[in-house]
Design a protein around this motif. Sequence first.
Motif, PDB file in Angstrom:
ATOM      1  N   THR A  74      37.930 -54.531  29.405  1.00 28.33           N
ATOM      2  CA  THR A  74      37.161 -55.025  30.551  1.00 28.33           C
ATOM      3  C   THR A  74      35.736 -54.485  30.514  1.00 28.33           C
ATOM      4  OG1 THR A  74      39.172 -55.127  31.897  1.00 28.33           O
ATOM      5  CG2 THR A  74      37.073 -55.145  33.066  1.00 28.33           C
ATOM      6  N   GLU A  75      35.578 -53.201  30.189  1.00 24.23           N
ATOM      7  CA  GLU A  75      34.238 -52.611  30.118  1.00 24.23           C
ATOM      8  C   GLU A  75      33.372 -53.303  29.069  1.00 24.23           C
ATOM      9  OE1 GLU A  75      34.427 -48.443  29.486  1.00 24.23           O
ATOM     10  OE2 GLU A  75      34.875 -47.968  31.580  1.00 24.23           O
ATOM     11  N   ASP A  76      33.980 -53.679  27.948  1.00 25.77           N
ATOM     12  CA  ASP A  76      33.205 -54.336  26.893  1.00 25.77           C
ATOM     13  C   ASP A  76      32.639 -55.677  27.351  1.00 25.77           C
ATOM     14  OD1 ASP A  76      33.669 -52.261  25.164  1.00 25.77           O
ATOM     15  OD2 ASP A  76      35.369 -53.216  24.152  1.00 25.77           O
ATOM     16  N   GLU A  77      33.274 -56.292  28.340  1.00 27.50           N
ATOM     17  CA  GLU A  77      32.821 -57.592  28.822  1.00 27.50           C
ATOM     18  C   GLU A  77      31.834 -57.486  29.982  1.00 27.50           C
ATOM     19  OE1 GLU A  77      33.452 -60.478  27.495  1.00 27.50           O
ATOM     20  OE2 GLU A  77      34.815 -59.701  25.965  1.00 27.50           O
ATOM     21  N   LEU A  78      31.840 -56.335  30.642  1.00 21.67           N
ATOM     22  CA  LEU A  78      31.005 -56.197  31.842  1.00 21.67           C
ATOM     23  C   LEU A  78      29.579 -55.788  31.464  1.00 21.67           C
ATOM     24  CD1 LEU A  78      33.512 -54.539  34.339  1.00 21.67           C
ATOM     25  CD2 LEU A  78      32.653 -56.885  34.342  1.00 21.67           C
ATOM     26  N   LYS A  79      28.888 -56.693  30.790  1.00 22.85           N
ATOM     27  CA  LYS A  79      27.495 -56.504  30.388  1.00 22.85           C
ATOM     28  C   LYS A  79      26.735 -57.781  30.707  1.00 22.85           C
ATOM     29  CE  LYS A  79      28.956 -53.763  26.378  1.00 22.85           C
ATOM     30  NZ  LYS A  79      28.948 -53.683  24.891  1.00 22.85           N
ATOM     31  N   GLY A  80      25.465 -57.630  31.015  1.00 16.84           N
ATOM     32  CA  GLY A  80      24.678 -58.824  31.300  1.00 16.84           C
ATOM     33  C   GLY A  80      23.342 -58.501  31.909  1.00 16.84           C
ATOM     34  N   LEU A  81      22.700 -59.519  32.467  1.00 18.49           N
ATOM     35  CA  LEU A  81      21.356 -59.402  33.017  1.00 18.49           C
ATOM     36  C   LEU A  81      21.391 -59.354  34.538  1.00 18.49           C
ATOM     37  CD1 LEU A  81      19.408 -61.991  30.807  1.00 18.49           C
ATOM     38  CD2 LEU A  81      19.454 -59.493  30.555  1.00 18.49           C
ATOM     39  N   THR A  82      20.444 -58.642  35.093  1.00 21.39           N
ATOM     40  CA  THR A  82      20.141 -58.696  36.517  1.00 21.39           C
ATOM     41  C   THR A  82      18.658 -59.010  36.671  1.00 21.39           C
ATOM     42  OG1 THR A  82      19.574 -56.351  36.786  1.00 21.39           O
ATOM     43  CG2 THR A  82      21.905 -56.947  36.946  1.00 21.39           C
ATOM     44  N   TYR A  83      18.292 -59.638  37.784  1.00 26.50           N
ATOM     45  CA  TYR A  83      16.895 -60.013  38.007  1.00 26.50           C
ATOM     46  C   TYR A  83      16.638 -60.009  39.509  1.00 26.50           C
ATOM     47  CZ  TYR A  83      19.431 -64.401  38.616  1.00 26.50           C
ATOM     48  OH  TYR A  83      20.346 -65.343  39.004  1.00 26.50           O
ATOM     49  N   GLY A  84      15.431 -59.648  39.902  1.00 25.07           N
ATOM     50  CA  GLY A  84      15.175 -59.577  41.319  1.00 25.07           C
ATOM     51  C   GLY A  84      13.738 -59.254  41.666  1.00 25.07           C
ATOM     52  N   VAL A  85      13.546 -58.780  42.894  1.00 22.63           N
ATOM     53  CA  VAL A  85      12.221 -58.498  43.431  1.00 22.63           C
ATOM     54  C   VAL A  85      12.212 -57.077  43.990  1.00 22.63           C
ATOM     55  CG1 VAL A  85      11.666 -60.896  43.937  1.00 22.63           C
ATOM     56  CG2 VAL A  85      12.893 -59.521  45.645  1.00 22.63           C
ATOM     57  N   SER A  86      11.024 -56.522  44.129  1.00 24.37           N
ATOM     58  CA  SER A  86      10.877 -55.164  44.652  1.00 24.37           C
ATOM     59  C   SER A  86       9.587 -55.045  45.442  1.00 24.37           C
ATOM     60  CB  SER A  86      10.889 -54.131  43.512  1.00 24.37           C
ATOM     61  OG  SER A  86       9.855 -54.417  42.582  1.00 24.37           O
ATOM     62  N   ALA A  87       9.529 -54.044  46.307  1.00 27.56           N
ATOM     63  CA  ALA A  87       8.326 -53.763  47.095  1.00 27.56           C
ATOM     64  C   ALA A  87       8.327 -52.282  47.442  1.00 27.56           C
ATOM     65  CB  ALA A  87       8.292 -54.612  48.369  1.00 27.56           C
ATOM     66  N   GLY A  88       7.120 -51.725  47.578  1.00 26.49           N
ATOM     67  CA  GLY A  88       7.039 -50.310  47.902  1.00 26.49           C
ATOM     68  C   GLY A  88       5.632 -49.865  48.223  1.00 26.49           C
ATOM     69  N   TYR A  89       5.494 -48.566  48.387  1.00 25.49           N
ATOM     70  CA  TYR A  89       4.194 -47.979  48.715  1.00 25.49           C
ATOM     71  C   TYR A  89       4.107 -46.598  48.064  1.00 25.49           C
ATOM     72  CZ  TYR A  89       0.166 -46.315  51.369  1.00 25.49           C
ATOM     73  OH  TYR A  89      -1.069 -45.812  51.724  1.00 25.49           O
ATOM     74  N   ASP A  90       2.939 -46.308  47.474  1.00 29.81           N
ATOM     75  CA  ASP A  90       2.675 -45.005  46.859  1.00 29.81           C
ATOM     76  C   ASP A  90       1.540 -44.305  47.579  1.00 29.81           C
ATOM     77  OD1 ASP A  90       4.589 -45.155  44.795  1.00 29.81           O
ATOM     78  OD2 ASP A  90       3.254 -46.383  43.572  1.00 29.81           O
ATOM     79  N   ARG A  91       1.599 -42.984  47.577  1.00 32.74           N
ATOM     80  CA  ARG A  91       0.538 -42.159  48.154  1.00 32.74           C
ATOM     81  C   ARG A  91       0.206 -41.049  47.158  1.00 32.74           C
ATOM     82  NH1 ARG A  91      -3.413 -42.419  52.163  1.00 32.74           N
ATOM     83  NH2 ARG A  91      -3.974 -40.298  52.795  1.00 32.74           N
ATOM     84  N   GLN A  92      -1.088 -40.919  46.814  1.00 29.84           N
ATOM     85  CA  GLN A  92      -1.500 -39.928  45.822  1.00 29.84           C
ATOM     86  C   GLN A  92      -1.995 -38.660  46.501  1.00 29.84           C
ATOM     87  OE1 GLN A  92      -3.578 -41.552  42.536  1.00 29.84           O
ATOM     88  NE2 GLN A  92      -4.414 -39.605  41.827  1.00 29.84           N
ATOM     89  N   PHE A  93      -1.538 -37.499  45.977  1.00 34.96           N
ATOM     90  CA  PHE A  93      -1.962 -36.189  46.454  1.00 34.96           C
ATOM     91  C   PHE A  93      -2.467 -35.401  45.248  1.00 34.96           C
ATOM     92  CE2 PHE A  93       1.415 -37.723  49.168  1.00 34.96           C
ATOM     93  CZ  PHE A  93       0.911 -37.543  50.449  1.00 34.96           C
ATOM     94  N   GLY A  94      -3.773 -35.459  44.978  1.00 35.76           N
ATOM     95  CA  GLY A  94      -4.301 -34.825  43.776  1.00 35.76           C
ATOM     96  C   GLY A  94      -3.799 -35.563  42.554  1.00 35.76           C
ATOM     97  N   ARG A  95      -3.072 -34.822  41.696  1.00 38.01           N
ATOM     98  CA  ARG A  95      -2.493 -35.444  40.515  1.00 38.01           C
ATOM     99  C   ARG A  95      -1.086 -36.001  40.756  1.00 38.01           C
ATOM    100  NH1 ARG A  95      -5.483 -37.286  36.311  1.00 38.01           N
ATOM    101  NH2 ARG A  95      -7.011 -35.746  35.616  1.00 38.01           N
ATOM    102  N   PHE A  96      -0.482 -35.707  41.898  1.00 32.58           N
ATOM    103  CA  PHE A  96       0.890 -36.114  42.152  1.00 32.58           C
ATOM    104  C   PHE A  96       0.924 -37.368  43.015  1.00 32.58           C
ATOM    105  CE2 PHE A  96       1.074 -31.585  41.253  1.00 32.58           C
ATOM    106  CZ  PHE A  96       2.078 -31.547  40.298  1.00 32.58           C
ATOM    107  N   VAL A  97       1.931 -38.200  42.751  1.00 32.81           N
ATOM    108  CA  VAL A  97       2.086 -39.457  43.477  1.00 32.81           C
ATOM    109  C   VAL A  97       3.506 -39.509  44.046  1.00 32.81           C
ATOM    110  CG1 VAL A  97       2.032 -41.974  43.331  1.00 32.81           C
ATOM    111  CG2 VAL A  97       0.462 -40.613  41.935  1.00 32.81           C
ATOM    112  N   LEU A  98       3.601 -39.702  45.352  1.00 36.23           N
ATOM    113  CA  LEU A  98       4.885 -39.842  46.031  1.00 36.23           C
ATOM    114  C   LEU A  98       4.954 -41.225  46.664  1.00 36.23           C
ATOM    115  CD1 LEU A  98       5.170 -36.369  47.822  1.00 36.23           C
ATOM    116  CD2 LEU A  98       6.196 -37.060  45.650  1.00 36.23           C
ATOM    117  N   GLY A  99       6.126 -41.825  46.621  1.00 32.84           N
ATOM    118  CA  GLY A  99       6.243 -43.163  47.184  1.00 32.84           C
ATOM    119  C   GLY A  99       7.675 -43.543  47.484  1.00 32.84           C
TER     120      GLY A  99
END
Length: 220
Positions: A74-99
């Motif tokens: 069963t594991e050998d068959e459970l392979k394939g593609l996924t596709y979708g959308v994403s959204a987010g926000y980042d905030r930079q603090f000096g050299r570091f980025v949190l989001g």
Amino acid sequence: MRRPVLFSAALSFAALPVAALAGGLSEPVATPVVVAPPAVTVAPPMARGDWTGGFVGAQLSWGQITSDALDSATEDELKGLTYGVSAGYDRQFGRFVLGGEAAYEWSSIGYEAEDAAGDTVNVLSLDNVLRAGVRAGFDGGRVLPYLTGGYTRAETSSEAGGFEGTLQGYYFGLGLDYRVSDRVTVGAQALRHEFDQFEGEDLDENLRADTLQLRASFRF
């Protein structure tokens, strides 16, 4: 009285060429050569990027489902593609980025087999995946390497009495975004999803989904 004076003067003048000749035969004094020290090249500081802001994008992944509760066929068959959308926000603090980021994906991962009557049945299918989490990265100018993790939920279906319903758990992984322009980034992610609950109950054996993802985002 004049002769001795004239004779002394003549001897003085006669000695001049000899003295000059003797001085001309002396070794020349070497002039020291001053060697300039080698120029020291100082590397310019790493350019900073501006990663503060929101983004929306799309992603395409290759994934595989594994679990100690599933047999190897069963594991050998459970392979394939996924596709979708994403959204987010980042905030930079000096050299570091949190989001933070949320993503929704549809999946083509599934396994079908014939039952005793010869009919094809859906053994297990991963229908969709939802993720919501945080990411922490380091500003490398045009590149942003980061770590990410958070909550994940998946909907599965089955006609063979297996997993059919809602899986819940967590995910973690790492990724890299590359800034093509001020507004467009491309990147890649490697994620591990650990589903430890099914229909609100703890699973004895976690269901895992590993994905390798390509992504593109528009930043604003």
